[in-house]
Design a protein around this motif. Structure first.
Motif, PDB file in Angstrom:
ATOM      1  N   LEU A  92      33.676  78.852  33.417  1.00 53.30           N
ATOM      2  CA  LEU A  92      32.580  77.934  33.691  1.00 53.30           C
ATOM      3  C   LEU A  92      33.108  76.514  33.840  1.00 53.30           C
ATOM      4  N   MET A  93      32.626  75.819  34.860  1.00 55.62           N
ATOM      5  CA  MET A  93      32.975  74.420  35.058  1.00 55.62           C
ATOM      6  C   MET A  93      31.681  73.621  35.076  1.00 55.62           C
ATOM      7  N   ALA A  94      31.711  72.466  34.419  1.00 54.91           N
ATOM      8  CA  ALA A  94      30.524  71.613  34.368  1.00 54.91           C
ATOM      9  C   ALA A  94      30.943  70.161  34.531  1.00 54.91           C
ATOM     10  N   PHE A  95      29.986  69.361  34.957  1.00 59.01           N
ATOM     11  CA  PHE A  95      30.181  67.927  35.092  1.00 59.01           C
ATOM     12  C   PHE A  95      29.194  67.252  34.161  1.00 59.01           C
ATOM     13  N   LEU A  96      29.711  66.446  33.250  1.00 54.05           N
ATOM     14  CA  LEU A  96      28.860  65.755  32.287  1.00 54.05           C
ATOM     15  C   LEU A  96      28.808  64.281  32.629  1.00 54.05           C
ATOM     16  N   SER A  97      27.600  63.779  32.841  1.00 49.14           N
ATOM     17  CA  SER A  97      27.388  62.345  32.999  1.00 49.14           C
ATOM     18  C   SER A  97      27.241  61.781  31.597  1.00 49.14           C
ATOM     19  N   LEU A  98      28.052  60.787  31.274  1.00 51.28           N
ATOM     20  CA  LEU A  98      28.061  60.234  29.929  1.00 51.28           C
ATOM     21  C   LEU A  98      27.608  58.776  29.942  1.00 51.28           C
ATOM     22  N   SER A  99      26.659  58.458  29.085  1.00 57.73           N
ATOM     23  CA  SER A  99      26.259  57.073  28.866  1.00 57.73           C
ATOM     24  C   SER A  99      26.928  56.638  27.575  1.00 57.73           C
ATOM     25  N   ILE A 100      27.628  55.504  27.631  1.00 60.84           N
ATOM     26  CA  ILE A 100      28.378  55.061  26.463  1.00 60.84           C
ATOM     27  C   ILE A 100      27.995  53.652  26.055  1.00 60.84           C
ATOM     28  N   SER A 101      28.277  53.341  24.813  1.00 59.54           N
ATOM     29  CA  SER A 101      28.148  51.982  24.318  1.00 59.54           C
ATOM     30  C   SER A 101      29.306  51.194  24.921  1.00 59.54           C
TER      31      SER A 101
END
Length: 167
Positions: free
Chosen positions: A71-80
């Motif tokens: 399985l491959m996934a793309f995670l959009s990350l919101s960071i401080s």
């Protein structure tokens, strides 16, 4: 990783890379014979390409599915924004995070992640959320790779443009 040298690739670099793409196990001697260039020139070019980061590690060619990561996934990350360094270190510590890009738009970072299945992806996502500085994630699962990363067209164009310019 970015290329550390300000010198861009030239036609010979492109020809060497294309020849390596056709035969990844070719020696400098074999490449020199194929390309009609001195062995020492090929050897020096290969060393420079590796040192500069233009040629990346061989393991980047490996299909993660061969390691059991189907399985491959793309995670959009919101960071401080004040925690960028700790976020990078935290992501680097998770082997299933295989690529990270700083992005524009709604997300601050885009992470490419591999997992053994959806339950494993859930575990990895929770591990990512535990990293200090990560505020939120959004996940998109890849259902089929339609086009793998490719550079041969760009390299061929480089060789053709320089050949046309010297004619």
């Amino acid at each position: 990783m970015t290329i550390s040298t300000s010198r861009t690739l030239d036609s010979l670099d492109g020809r060497i890379i294309l020849a390596l793409d056709k035969d990844p196990e070719a020696s400098a001697l074999a490449l020199s014979r194929t390309l009609g260039v001195a062995r020492n020139t090929v050897h020096a070019r290969l060393a420079r390409l590796e040192r500069s980061g233009a040629l990346r590690s061989f393991s980047r060619r490996l299909d993660p599915a061969a390691l059991g990561y189907e399985l491959m996934a793309f995670l959009s990350l919101s960071i401080s924004q004040t925690r960028t360094g700790s976020v990078e270190d935290g992501l680097a510590a998770i082997p299933e995070v295989i690529e990270v890009h700083a992005t524009t738009g709604d997300a601050d970072l885009m992470a490419k992640v591999v997992a053994r299945g959806t339950a494993d992806l859930y575990r990895i996502t929770n591990q990512i959320l535990e990293i200090e500085g990560i505020e939120r994630t959004s996940t998109a699962i890849s259902i089929l790779e339609l086009m793998p990363p490719r550079y041969d067209g760009l390299i061929s164009r480089l060789s053709e443009q320089e050949s046309a310019a010297s004619s």
